[in-house]
Design an enzyme around this catalytic site. Sequence first.
Site, PDB file in Angstrom:
ATOM      1  CG  ASP A  53      -2.190  -2.949  -0.383  1.00  0.00           C
ATOM      2  OD1 ASP A  53      -2.607  -1.782  -0.396  1.00  0.00           O
ATOM      3  OD2 ASP A  53      -2.925  -3.944  -0.539  1.00  0.00           O
ATOM      4  CD  GLU A  97      -3.640   3.088   3.241  1.00  0.00           C
ATOM      5  OE1 GLU A  97      -3.381   3.103   2.024  1.00  0.00           O
ATOM      6  OE2 GLU A  97      -3.763   2.039   3.895  1.00  0.00           O
TER       7      GLU A  97
END
Length: 928
Positions: free
Chosen positions: A512, A515
Site C-alpha cells: 500500500d 505512489e
Amino acid sequence: MKSYQKLTTAVLQPAACRVEEEGAAQMSAGRRKLAPWCVGSGLLVAAVLLSATTVWVLRQVSGGWPRPTLPPKCLLVPESHRFDCYPERHVVVTQELCESRGCCFIESLPLAGGKRGVPWCFYPPDFPSYTLDSLNQTALGMVGLLVRREKAYYPRDIEMLRLDVEFETDTRLHIKLTDAANPRYEVPLEVPRAMKRAENPIYTLDFSRDPFGVLLRRRATGTVLLNTTVAPLIFADQFLQIATSLPSRFLYGLGEHRGTLLHSLDWSTLTLWARDVSPTESFNLYGAHPFYLLMEEGGDAHGVFLLNSNAMEVALQPAPGLTWRTIGGVLDFYIFLGPDPNMVIQQYQQVIGFPAMPPLWALGFHLCRWGYGSSNETWQTVRAMRNYQIPQDAQWNDIDYMDGYRDFTFNPQKFASLPSLVEDLHKHGQYYVIILDPGISSTNPHGSYWPFDEGLKRGLFLNTTQGQPLIGQVWPGFTAFADFSNPDTHQWWLENLQHFHAHVPFDGLWIDMNEPSNFMDGSEDGCPPGELDSPPYTPAVLGDSLSAKTVCASAKQKASVHYNLHNLYGLMEAKATASALIQIRGKRPFVISRSTFPSQGRYSGHWLGDNRSQWKDMYYSIPGLLSFSLFGIPLVGADICGFSGSTSEELCTRWMQLGAFYPFARNHNTQNEKAQDPTVFSPAARTAMKNALLTRYSLLPFLYTLFHRAHLQGDTVARPLFFEFPWDVATLGLDRQFLWGRSLLVTPVLEPGVESVTGYVPRGVWYDFYTGSSVNSSGEMLKMSAPLEHLNLHVREGAILPTQKPGTTSEATRGNPLRLIVALSSNATAWGDLFWDDGESLDTFERGNYSYLVFNVTQNIFTSTVLHASTEATEVTIGTLSIFGVREPPSKVLLNGQEKPFSYLDNQVLTVSGLGLSLSQGFSLRWL
C-alpha cells in the site's frame, strides 16, 4: 501554408506518402526520398479544408462572432478541431499571452460546471513544427531525421529528432521519437525486440514531410487510425506534445481514473501521475497507464501505448482528437492493430508481458478490515465465518497489526497471538496476508530498528539533492523511502521479509501507499528550487504540484531522478515483493498493489483503492475492474461493501453479490465503522452473501482456466460486453454488466430499493445459470427479476463451463466432483476447456505439470478430450453433466456406449449424474 487540419480518408486515398528510391548521384545507396504528394501534402489539405469550412466561416462572421479582426487562418479552424496552445492551468489566458506564442485567440463559453471547454488559444494552421529532413530504410523499418527551424515556446527546444520506425509484426508498429544528438531518460521496461520486418502488415504507414506527421491506416478498410498533422509536434526538454485525430469517439483506457468505461471526448483531460487520494472523478489516481483502446466503425479495434513514465496528461476533444503531453523522456509509441479488441489487448501484453498465474487460493474470498484491534478479534471473525460455513480462503490485517505502524513488526500486546492465528489458518487450508508500506520509520534509537539502520548503512533510500535520505511522514511518523530502483534494495527487502516470516509465516503481501504516499508535500524540508520540482509545465495534477502528497521530484534514486521514476515506484516495489515471496515460500507469489504501471500484472494484482460505502462507488467498481483488464492486470477488484463510511445491509448484500464476481474478491472496511463481514448481518442477508460466495466457489475451475488463458496469451478475465460483440454498437458504452471470459454474463443490481434489474442481453440464446431456462434475445434490454437474494447470471450459447461442488475453501473445493454445464448453441454445438494443476507450484504450465482438457458437443455427442495429463487430475472426478437447450426429450443416454440413467426437465435441461469419471480419462456421452 502548413495545415494541421484533419485529413479525411478521401484526402489520403488519392496518393500514398510513398518512400521511393533516388538515384545514387543524388543520395547514398539505400537513401530514400518522400513522394511529391507527401512534400506538398500541406497545400493539398489546406485547399480541401478551405472549401470544406467556407460555409462555417461565413455563418460565424455573419452572426458577428468571432470578431472580424481575426486573421482568416484562425477562422478556418472549427471549434472541435482547436488544439490547445495554452494548456496551463490557473492562468487567465489573454489575447496578448496567446499571441505571444504565435497562436489564435477566440473566446468561447466554458462547459457546465465551469469546466474548460473549447480552448480560447489554439494553433493556427501554419504554426511551425518539425520537417522530415531525411528518411532511410533499415532492416526492420526506417530511420529518419526531423528538424525544427523555428523554436517553440518552451525552454530547451530540441532542434533535431531521430525517428525510428519498426514494423515489428503484421499487427504491431513501433514508432519512436527522441533527441538525435543526446541520450534521454527512457523507461527501464523489458520489451521484445523484433528480429525481422513484418512481411504482411495489416496497416499502411505514410508521412507528411512539412509539417512532419504520421498517417497510419488500416489496410483492409482504409480507416485513418493516426494523423498527427492536426497540431504541431513539440519536443522540448520538459514538454513533449503530439496530437492525433481519432477515427471514432469510442475510446477506453488511459488510467487510473474513476469514471465511465467509455471516455467522454467533450474537452476532458486525463492526468497520469500516481497519487494517494480516495477515488474521485477527474482526479489522477494511484496508477499510470498510458494506453488506450479505440473501437472503429464496423467493429475493428486498435490500441496505442506510449511507453513513457513521466508526468503526463491526455487531452480529449470532440473532433474527435487526442493530445499527449508529457514532461520528460521520449515519445515511444506502440500501435496494436487487432483487429478485434481481444487481440489488441493480447498484442499489448506481448509487449508489456503477460500476467502471472495466481495461486488458486488467490481466487477465493478474502476478508480484511482496518480496526480489528487485536489478533484475537481477527481470529473471532475467522471462527464466525467457519461457524456459518461461509467460504473464506484468506484473512488479512491492515496496519493495526504493526508495532507503532512500523514495517516488519507486530504489536506484542494486542497481536501477541498472531503466530498462533496464522498456524490455525494454515491448519484449516486458509491463508494469511499482511500489509506493508514503503515508508520506513526513521526516528527509532540507533540499533533498535534493523530495517532503517541497515537500509541507511547500505544507502538504499531515496536521497535529497544534497545526498541525504529524504525524510517524509507516513503512518509511523517520520520516514525514509526505500529505493526499489536499486537491486540492492530488493535484497534488503527480502532479508526483512525473511526475518518477519520466521515469526509470522504470512502467505501473501499487500503493498500500500506506494505512489509513494507522503503526508507532507515533498519532505520535512520541502523541495529545493529548480526545474525538476517546478518544471516549465506541470500537467493537471491534483494539488497543482508534482510533490503534492508525495516526495520531491528532484529526489535521487539509483536508476534516475524521481521526476522520471515516480510512476514506476509501485511496479518496482511489486517486482521486489513478488521475487521475495518466491524465495521465501517457493510457491506462486500473491501480491496486491495500490500503485501500478504497465507490466504490473507480471508481479501483482490491484485493488481499486479507498472507496466509499455508497451505491455509486459500487457502480464505479465495474468500469474500474474492466479498465484494469485492458491494462493487463486481470487480478483486480474493489473493496466489497466499501472501505470508508458506513454500509447498509442492502448495499452490502448487493455488493457481496457483485464482488463475488470480481476476479479478486475482498471485503475490506476502515476503522471506527461497524463491521461488514457477512457474519454480522441478518440471517437473510447472511444467507444471500453466503450463496453468492458458494456460486463463486462452484465456478473456480472456470475462473482458474480463464486466468490460465490470461497468463498464457493475454486473454481478459473480466471482460466488457463489446469485446465479444464488437459489431453491436449498443454494447460500446455498457459498464453496468460484464462477462467472465466469453460466456458468463453478470448483471448486478446497482441501486437501492428495487427487486428487478434491466440489463442488455446481446443477440443469441442465453441460459439462466441456475435453472438452464433459455432466453432468445434479438440484442435488447431485458427486465430481470432480482429480489435481494438473487444475482442474475446467464450462460452464452455454445459454451461449456467446468464447475465444482463448492466447499468453504478453495482447497476443500478442489477435491469435490466436477459438474460440467453445457449451453447448446442454436445448432446444438458447444465448446469449453479446463486447466488443472496443483494450484500453487511455480511454472506448472511451463514445466508440463498440468492437465488440459477440451470439451466439445456436436450431433448430440459430448466428448471430453485430455490433451495433457498430470497426476493431480487422477484425484478428481467428473460427477455430473448438465446440458441446457436439449430440444427433444432423449430416449436414452450412452456413456462410452453404456446406457446411463438421466433426467430431463420441461425447460429442456438434460442432467446425467453419478458419472464418477476420472478427470484424467477422456470419454464420450451421447443422447438419442
